[in-house]
Design an enzyme around this catalytic site. Structure first.
Site, short mmCIF file in Angstrom:
data_model
loop_
_atom_site.label_atom_id
_atom_site.label_comp_id
_atom_site.label_asym_id
_atom_site.label_seq_id
_atom_site.Cartn_x
_atom_site.Cartn_y
_atom_site.Cartn_z
N ASP A 158 0.80 -1.29 0.09
CA ASP A 158 0.01 -0.13 0.13
C ASP A 158 0.84 1.17 -0.02
OD1 ASP A 158 -2.54 1.83 0.95
OD2 ASP A 158 -3.42 -0.18 0.94
N HIS A 195 -3.56 5.78 3.58
CA HIS A 195 -4.66 4.75 3.27
C HIS A 195 -4.11 3.62 3.84
CE1 HIS A 195 -5.99 2.01 0.17
NE2 HIS A 195 -6.92 2.46 0.17
N ASN A 294 -13.39 0.27 -7.21
CA ASN A 294 -14.55 1.24 -6.73
C ASN A 294 -15.28 1.88 -8.22
OD1 ASN A 294 -13.87 0.52 -4.18
ND2 ASN A 294 -12.40 2.13 -4.16
N SER A 374 -11.22 -1.13 -0.72
CA SER A 374 -9.86 -1.14 0.14
C SER A 374 -10.11 -1.54 1.55
CB SER A 374 -9.38 0.27 -0.01
OG SER A 374 -8.58 0.39 -1.16
#
Length: 788
Positions: A158, A195, A294, A374
């Site tokens: 990530d 994130h 998404n 996520s």
């Protein structure tokens, strides 16, 4: 890299997790990357070399990634498009030094933009677990009675992971790595974006410490691998490098809450460098989990679409699919992802996934509600860590089989494109896997002393054909007594069933513990399997269609003002001689045919003096009817009466629907009352037809960009009933395009059996229907089409 102050402010707010929207792909990406919807990086290309070359092909600079893969940087004055072109790097490789050449595409976090701003509240004095509605939904507390994940390393690929919060992972990070600096020093993978810290907290954040929130596998070791930079973007090559690092440094589970959007399934949307890295990790027995994306799309993003990866879709509090979540055949499991615009549990807070991270604008640490696939993926990755901690001898196939088999079946019975195999239930999956390996979850997964159960497999044929099972040798003795008889299989064994019909017969489908018509078909053993393959007499070969065509330019012995009838038995023949009927200097640009044989025609330019119409000008936005019995024309549709008034709104393709509506595609962008569309779209006109006065209304019938972002101008159009409730649409394009994973060139006609039309056009099956080049019309460009 600056250190962020661990300022404590207990805010409940939605993180501003930006989703990078897709830009058009420049240049000409090489297959299999044609299905990518993300920007291509213009700084370098990716090459796989037969032997290391310090200087790089042609003296270009190389940067090693892993294995035989390198980033190759253009020389001054060169562009990435030049290197990828057919005349570029591959053409200059006479010695076979380059095994693979492909572009590098951008990758982004799969945290969806927030739906609304959440209310603020002071931090409560007690732990915030009650606000993590998503944890009880997956059966977390019951699983914790057996294990909390100790002994398993979970890699989070990530933006990095920050340990500056009060509720960070319990133990120091394991083998952290930053692919951008190639550093593995402590703090190298410090999150500057927020994130990765949120994702890591959900997967394996600290628990039972009297502070904040919990993670799924709090005792697991967290390996932070930074593959997205401090702005939240990365690339295929960065992700691939991170996968290999994790596999080489002890990760037993990998989570990737990131991806590149796709407009096609795997392998049409894939990258060779990612495929190699995934295969490497799979060979190292790593369970790999990724977010589905998404984009509210039927195609999961990559790398989540890869068959070796568990792709996770996102659900709301009530178990319905979150509005942003991708869906489709690549989905394996569903898990909570949140929908922050809602408060379905009426707790006064948004229904996002709650976890500790920081606001990257203000540096303020707190507990933030995020939404996205996520957030769904780390629930599954944490679950995999718990299962591996409970049953360390179980391989990745067995872990995946348990997660899928014991998932809660929601939506349509069995596998479906929203939930995949079902909604994550960690407790059931752990209990099922433990039982299969002779371990007792109630005793912290200690061995029971009893042999694990064996599962039998039978495969039979119903009809003239053969069913075979390709397996590793049986590894389980059903009675556990001497003499040992390894005739059955342990939980998670991978089997492949194949059905081969005898000559003159076809395979018509599976029954028993398999379903569908795919062969070969793989299945993981989770119980006794009884499989039947059914065979039936082959139907007679289909009758090849008769196709009517008009051509963009003269060719094959025909002129562009003609209509050609291509009968598969007789070959192409002249049906309508335009030069003999007033169209000698024109190009028939669109055609259809009525049931009585009357031809509907539109020309590329305005025309006068047509027999039956006379000196009145027929514009290129009009359609006329030609009666072959009389040789006369009549008005059918006057485009200027209903809003087709500009040069871009010339009629380019037409078709008739059974209900009488006229389908039209134009040469450029079109704006008519109630509808605006592009040249790849198809409009439906419902109104008065068959005279010089036209009136009625418009609607969007087909959105071409939903079929392919590169579709471009629709040049030919036809419709036929059958193929489903919405019939079959036939399309020919003005330029080469990839549809349904196959390349369509001018002169080809593809068929599409839509399941949805309008602004959300879906054609699950797009296939080649007709190729002019294969039917005696080499080099022909189809300008209009009709199917008899």
């Amino acid at each position: 890299m600056t250190q962020r102050k661990a300022t404590r402010l207990f805010l409940f707010t939605i993180a501003l997790a930006a989703l990078a929207f897709q830009l058009p792909v420049g240049g000409a990406p090489l297959a299999p990357s044609e299905g990518s919807a993300a920007p291509r990086l213009e700084s370098h290309v990716l090459v796989k070399l037969a032997t290391p070359d310090a200087a790089g092909p042609g003296g270009r600079r190389l940067e090693h990634i892993f294995g035989a893969w390198y980033r190759l940087f253009p020389l001054p004055g060169e562009k990435v498009g030049d290197l990828l072109a057919p005349t570029g790097l591959a053409a200059a490789d006479d010695g076979g030094a380059i095994l693979a050449l492909e572009p590098d595409f951008a990758a982004y976090p799969d945290a969806a933009p927030p739906d609304a701003t959440s209310p603020n509240a002071a931090s409560p004095n007690d732990p915030l677990y009650p606000r993590q509605w998503h944890m009880p939904q997956v059966g977390l507390e019951q699983a914790w009675a057996a294990t909390t994940g100790a002994g398993v390393v979970l890699a989070v690929l990530d933006t990095g992971v920050s340990m500056l919060g009060e509720d960070s992972p319990c133990d120091p990070l394991v083998a952290e790595y930053d692919v951008f600096s190639n550093s593995s020093a402590p703090g190298a993978a410090q999150d500057q974006y927020n994130h990765g810290s949120h994702v890591a907290g959900t997967a394996a954040g600290c628990a039972d410490n009297g502070v904040g929130v919990v993670g799924v596998a709090p005792a697991a070791g967290v390996m932070a691998v930074q593959v997205l930079n401090d702005s939240g973007s990365g690339s295929d090559s960065a992700v691939a490098e991170g996968i290999v690092w994790a596999a080489d440094h002890g990760a037993r589970v990998i989570n990737m809450s990131l991806g590149t959007p796709c407009n096609a399934p795997w392998p049409n949307c894939s990258a060779a460098i990612l495929n190699d890295a995934i295969a490497y990790a799979a060979a190292a027995d790593v369970v790999i989990v990724a977010s589905a994306g998404n984009s509210n799309s039927q195609f999961a993003g990559r790398p989540g679409n890869h068959p070796e990866i568990i792709a996770v879709s996102a659900m709301r509090y009530d178990g319905a699919r979150a509005s942003y979540s991708n869906y489709g055949t690549a989905i394996d499991l569903a898990a909570p992802g949140g929908q922050t615009a809602l408060d379905q549990n009426n707790d006064g807070f948004p229904d996002g996934v709650l976890q500790e991270t920081f606001n990257r604008t203000t540096d303020v640490w707190g507990y933030y509600y995020f939404q996205g696939t996520s957030m769904a993926a780390p629930h599954v990755a944490g679950a995999a860590a718990l299962l591996r901690a409970c049953v360390p001898e179980a391989d990745r196939h067995a872990v995946r089989a348990a997660l899928e088999t014991f998932a809660l079946d929601m939506g349509a019975p069995g596998f479906d494109t929203t939930y995949g195999h079902g909604f994550l239930r960690i407790d059931d999956a752990l209990a099922g896997l433990a039982a299969a390996y002779g371990r007792d979850p109630a005793a912290n997964c200690a061995p029971t002393g009893q042999p694990p159960p064996c599962y039998s497999v039978s495969a039979t044929a119903d009809g003239p054909g053969t069913v075979t099972v390709t397996v590793t040798p049986p590894d389980c003795d059903p009675d556990g007594a001497e003499p040992f008889d390894l005739s059955a299989y342990h939980f998670g064994s991978s089997l492949t069933f194949s059905a081969t019909p005898d000559p003159g017969y076809i395979f018509s489908g599976w029954s028993g513990d398999l379903s569908g018509t795919t062969t070969p078909l793989s299945r993981l053993v989770t119980h006794d399997l009884a499989v039947v393959g059914t065979f039936a007499e082959a139907p007679p070969p289909p009758v090849e269609p008769v196709v009517l065509l008009s051509l963009r330019a003269d060719g094959g012995g025909f002129a562009d003002e003609d209509v050609v009838r291509d009968d598969p038995d007789a070959g192409p023949a002249l049906l309508f001689d335009g030069s003999a009927h007033g169209l000698a200097a024109e190009d028939v640009d669109a055609l259809a045919r009525l049931g009585n044989g009357t031809l509907l025609l539109s020309t590329d330019d305005a025309v006068k003096n047509l027999p039956g119409i006379g000196a009145v000008k027929v514009d290129d936005s009009d359609v006329v009817a030609y009666d072959p019995a009389t040789g006369q024309y009549s008005w059918y549709f006057d485009g200027s009466d209903v809003g087709l008034t500009t040069s871009a709104e010339d009629v380019d393709a037409i078709a008739l629907l059974p209900d009488g509506r006229l389908l039209i595609s134009t040469t450029g962008n079109v704006s008519v009352p109630g509808v605006a569309a592009a040249d790849e779209d198809v409009l439906a006109f419902n109104g008065t037809l068959g005279s010089a006065t036209t009136s009625g209304s418009w609607s969007l019938y087909l959105d071409g960009s939903d079929l392919s972002a590169g579709l471009g101008d629709v040049d030919g159009l036809a419709f036929a009933p059958g193929g489903g409730l919405l019939g079959v649409v036939y399309l020919s394009a003005d330029a080469t395009v990839t549809l349904g994973g196959q390349t369509m060139v001018p002169g080809d006609v593809f068929s599409c059996a839509p399941t949805s039309l309008g602004a959300n056009t879906v054609c699950p099956a797009i296939s080649p229907f007709y190729a002019a080049a294969s039917n005696g019309l080499a080099g022909a460009d189809v300008d209009g089409v009709e199917v008899e």
